[in-house]
Design an enzyme around this catalytic site. Sequence first.
Site, PDB file in Angstrom:
ATOM      1  N   ARG A  57     -13.096 142.560  48.073  1.00 59.11           N
ATOM      2  CA  ARG A  57     -11.664 142.573  48.397  1.00 59.11           C
ATOM      3  C   ARG A  57     -10.946 143.703  47.671  1.00 59.11           C
ATOM      4  NH1 ARG A  57      -7.331 140.287  45.897  1.00 59.11           N
ATOM      5  NH2 ARG A  57      -8.590 138.823  44.677  1.00 59.11           N
ATOM      6  N   TYR A 110       5.309 148.882  68.957  1.00 60.37           N
ATOM      7  CA  TYR A 110       4.317 147.855  69.284  1.00 60.37           C
ATOM      8  C   TYR A 110       4.911 146.481  68.964  1.00 60.37           C
ATOM      9  CZ  TYR A 110       0.324 144.790  68.624  1.00 60.37           C
ATOM     10  OH  TYR A 110      -0.531 143.721  68.674  1.00 60.37           O
ATOM     11  N   ASP A 182       3.110 155.492  62.633  1.00 61.14           N
ATOM     12  CA  ASP A 182       1.916 154.984  63.303  1.00 61.14           C
ATOM     13  C   ASP A 182       1.360 156.100  64.187  1.00 61.14           C
ATOM     14  OD1 ASP A 182       0.025 153.715  64.905  1.00 61.14           O
ATOM     15  OD2 ASP A 182       1.181 151.864  65.067  1.00 61.14           O
ATOM     16  N   LYS A 207      -8.577 151.130  67.715  1.00 65.87           N
ATOM     17  CA  LYS A 207      -8.332 151.965  68.883  1.00 65.87           C
ATOM     18  C   LYS A 207      -9.150 153.270  68.844  1.00 65.87           C
ATOM     19  CE  LYS A 207      -5.119 148.839  69.768  1.00 65.87           C
ATOM     20  NZ  LYS A 207      -4.936 148.063  68.551  1.00 65.87           N
TER      21      LYS A 207
END
Length: 391
Positions: A57, A110, A182, A207
């Site tokens: 993590r 988005y 973004d 993506k």
Amino acid sequence: MKYDKFATKAVHGGQHPDPSTGSVVTPIYASSTFVFKSAEQGAARFEGKEKGFIYTRLGNPTVKALEDSLALLEGGQTARAAATGMGAITAAVMAVAKKGDHIVAGDTLYGGTHKLITDILKQYGVEHTLVDSGDPDNFEKATQPNTKLIYIESPSNPLLKLTDMKAVAGIAKKHGIVTVMDNTFMSPYNQRPIEHGIDVVVHSLTKSLSGHSDMVGGAVIASNDFMKQMDPVFKNMGATMGAWDAWLTLRGIKTLHVRWDRINENSVKVAEFLEGHPKVDHVNYPGLKSFPQYELGKRQMDGPGGMMSFELKGGLEAGRKMMNSVKLCSLAVSLGAVETLISHPPSMTHSIIPKEERLKAGLTDGLVRLSVGIEDVDDIIADLDQALNQT
């Protein structure tokens, strides 16, 4: 040795032969925890006095290779790979915006990002103003004394509206505001916002960068100083990417430039076909000379990308009929993959946004979004043509 060409960076950036085996491919370090040589070493790593891995993590060798690759491609000092794109976006925004602060953002975002800024953060006392991001002056006008963050997408999802990055970055720096952008739609192959003055770049690695519709992930690329500010939020909210997804993304990045050469080429031809079709009302695509911001796109992008949206003259029902008639194109959300994907933003990716807000921003009910893939362009066009003829 320093590599300056993008294709070489994509293949080799952040990756080195494994020192123990000579493996040319970065191994998948499927380990949750890492052994210390001594108690003193463990303490030093937790205190940040010694570099090294502790617990996945907090860092993992496979993930670190991906982060180094992403930083190199985007031109940032460092990067963090996240479990999802929204994990990356949330960490970046929350690292800056606190109770009583104000965010200025583009009005077409988005759906998940819109929900974060306008609803979730609002519950924690963070204010916001949404503006038409096509005009940089709107960001200046919306700036308040407590504005700490400007958030943009360029091109925007799903209207493909461009933002003059250099102009907005200049406004932000004048007021001491952090800019977050973004860059998912373009990938670093087509556009590198940091080169235009943007402070922080975020991606949905699901993506373009992974490119094969087989994983989900996100990334934040920025300066070392910003990452020190973000790390407590990022690591403690548990947004870390796993080693397997990092390895898949590294594999995808190696062919990013090859895939995107084809995507750029295919998309221009598809957009020109759609623009000339008698049943199509209009097409939103930066690679069309008729696109209102065509010249801005030429200045700040190296290619027009694979995303476009369009509306049929028959409106919503015609769009539904067309999407239900495709055979080669996949009726699915997501984007930037090797296969061509078609979807309906108002009822899918942006359904979370209230209809009144969607319509005000120009996101009409009949809008269709298309992510062009690497198939033979004649086959893509033939499929779209037969589907349009069903409307």
